[in-house]
Design a protein around this motif. Structure first.
Motif, PDB file in Angstrom:
ATOM      1  N   CYS A 237      11.940  -6.892  -0.834  1.00 47.86           N
ATOM      2  CA  CYS A 237      10.770  -6.026  -1.031  1.00 47.86           C
ATOM      3  C   CYS A 237      10.675  -5.625  -2.500  1.00 47.86           C
ATOM      4  O   CYS A 237      11.661  -5.124  -3.068  1.00 47.86           O
TER       5      CYS A 237
ATOM      6  N   TYR B  15       5.950  -1.331   2.886  1.00 45.73           N
ATOM      7  CA  TYR B  15       5.435  -2.492   2.151  1.00 45.73           C
ATOM      8  C   TYR B  15       5.117  -3.642   3.095  1.00 45.73           C
ATOM      9  O   TYR B  15       5.886  -3.971   4.012  1.00 45.73           O
TER      10      TYR B  15
ATOM     11  N   CYS C 215      10.062   2.337   4.303  1.00 43.14           N
ATOM     12  CA  CYS C 215       9.147   1.600   3.423  1.00 43.14           C
ATOM     13  C   CYS C 215       8.041   0.944   4.243  1.00 43.14           C
ATOM     14  O   CYS C 215       8.315   0.343   5.283  1.00 43.14           O
TER      15      CYS C 215
ATOM     16  N   CYS D 215      11.156  -1.486  -2.559  1.00 42.68           N
ATOM     17  CA  CYS D 215      12.414  -0.752  -2.286  1.00 42.68           C
ATOM     18  C   CYS D 215      13.632  -1.660  -2.310  1.00 42.68           C
ATOM     19  O   CYS D 215      14.754  -1.222  -2.106  1.00 42.68           O
TER      20      CYS D 215
ATOM     21  N   CYS E 271       8.302  -5.219   5.076  1.00 39.85           N
ATOM     22  CA  CYS E 271       9.634  -4.782   4.651  1.00 39.85           C
ATOM     23  C   CYS E 271      10.379  -4.201   5.855  1.00 39.85           C
ATOM     24  O   CYS E 271       9.790  -3.514   6.686  1.00 39.85           O
TER      25      CYS E 271
HETATM   26 ZN    ZN Z   1      10.449  -2.001   1.039  1.00 35.53          ZN
END
Ligand code: ZN
Ligand code: BV8
Length: 317
Positions: A215, A140, A138, A218, A133
């Motif tokens: 993502c 991720y 974030c 988020c 991401c």
């Molecule tokens: Zn994210």
């Protein structure tokens, strides 16, 4: 392919039998016979763009849609490709020798699909099938996502019809499917390096951020999980390689397969190996691309000229 000189094959095989600590550096030439264009050969162009100019954070922030189309096209090509005999020969050697590690610059996933033991395969430049991401706060990330296309807007071919994601209008999908099939059948006659499934003369639709992979945590824009030029290589990967190198004062053999040795720091591992006594075997179509150039090899090294998919299984058997 000219036969491998018997004396070279013999001296290499004898050394291979005696070697325990072996290091391999893989480049795009390893996957050329699987139909994937190399970076700097004829295939190094995607449509009208130089691939290396798209593999940068700057290109992504300037035009994420174009960069995602580039990576979606390469994902599609890599998913259609199959590992070749060299990928399998290297995986077999890794299974027989736990002290053999492979550093791959390739992001195409073919070594993993040849069942190369993951703990002995270090992907220096990441993978087309991993994402991260871009959201500032974030973390991720995901690995091994083989969805194709990632979003309807990234369906290949990317010009012409593509389904309107906001409606359940199926005609777009049917038309894309028909186009896809037509493209598949036409691509069979074309050699891999020419295979550019999106016609370079048809302008790509400019994709908006809302067309691109998001993502799930988020909602931020996802990016390909590859290392772009100007970005650091994954520190965990570098540490694992450094630990293996530091484990012993010796490295017996280094294989340098299908790489122009132009990209750093990947190209630098040959020097580390030499410092630890390694003899180097280079497998390439072009002697000029040997590490240090045509005259860059030491007396005890080997240069095997030709297609990696033929030579590697031959010298490792
Ligand atoms: Zn994210
Ligand atoms: C970094 C992922 C710092 C994306 C790729 C010195 C030290 C450190 C950095 C640098 C340095 N000097 C310059 C740099 C900057 C730069 C660099 O190396 N530039 C080059 C062009 C001069 N390096 C970086 O930016 C690296 N980052 O060091 O950042 C830093 C540190 C900490 C914190 C922040 C920053 C990152 C480099 C990674 C870039 N990403 N890939 C993507 O794929 O889209 S690199 C890309 O090139 C591919 O991974 C590819 O594999 C790789 C190398 O190319 P090759 O694999 O060798 O492919 P190529 O087409 O060149 O050659 C193919 C060969 O195969 C040829 O020799 C051909 O003859 C042969 N062949 C063809 N067919 C066959 C064959 N051989 C056998 N059989 C066949 N059938």
């Amino acid at each position: 392919m000219p036969p491998i000189p018997a004396a070279d094959l013999q001296s290499f095989s004898e050394h291979l039998q005696k070697s325990t600590r072996i290091l391999a550096l893989l480049g795009a030439g390893l996957s050329a016979s699987s139909g994937l264009p190399t970076f700097r050969g004829a295939g190094g162009m995607w449509r009208t763009f130089d691939a290396t100019s798209l593999a940068t954070p700057e290109a992504f922030s300037e035009n994420p849609g174009l960069v995602w189309q580039f990576y979606s096209y390469r994902r599609h090509m890599a998913l259609k490709a199959k590992p070749n005999r060299a990928h399998y020969a290297l995986a077999k050697l890794a299974k027989m020798n736990k002290n053999f590690i492979t550093l791959s610059q390739n992001v195409d996933g073919l070594s993993s699909r040849a069942d190369h033991p993951a703990e002995q395969l270090h992907l220096l430049h990441g993978s087309l099938f991993d994402f991260r991401c871009t959201g500032f706060y974030c973390n991720y990330s995901t690995k091994d996502d083989f969805t194709d296309p990632l979003t309807p807007a990234l369906a290949i071919p990317t010009q012409g019809v593509h389904p309107d994601p906001s409606t359940d209008d199926k005609t777009g999908e049917e038309a894309t499917k028909a186009l896809y099939e037509a493209m598949e059948s036409s691509s069979k006659e074309r050699t891999p390096t020419e295979l550019d499934i999106s016609d370079p003369f048809v302008p790509l639709p400019s994709l908006q951020v809302e067309d691109l992979p998001k993502c799930p945590e988020c909602g931020g824009l996802l990016r390909p999980g590859v290392v772009w030029f100007g970005e650091g290589l994954p520190s965990q990967t570098l540490r694992a390689i450094d630990d293996w190198i530091a484990e012993s004062p010796r490295i017996d053999l280094m294989l340098v397969i299908g790489t122009s040795s132009k990209v750093w720091p990947a190209a630098g591992y040959v020097d580390y190996a030499r410092e630890k006594g390694a003899r180097v075997a280079v497998i390439n179509m072009d002697r000029n691309d040997a590490p240090g150039g045509a005259n860059g090899l030491d007396a005890g090294d080997w240069f095997f000229e030709g297609d990696a998919s033929e030579i590697v299984p031959e010298i490792l058997k």
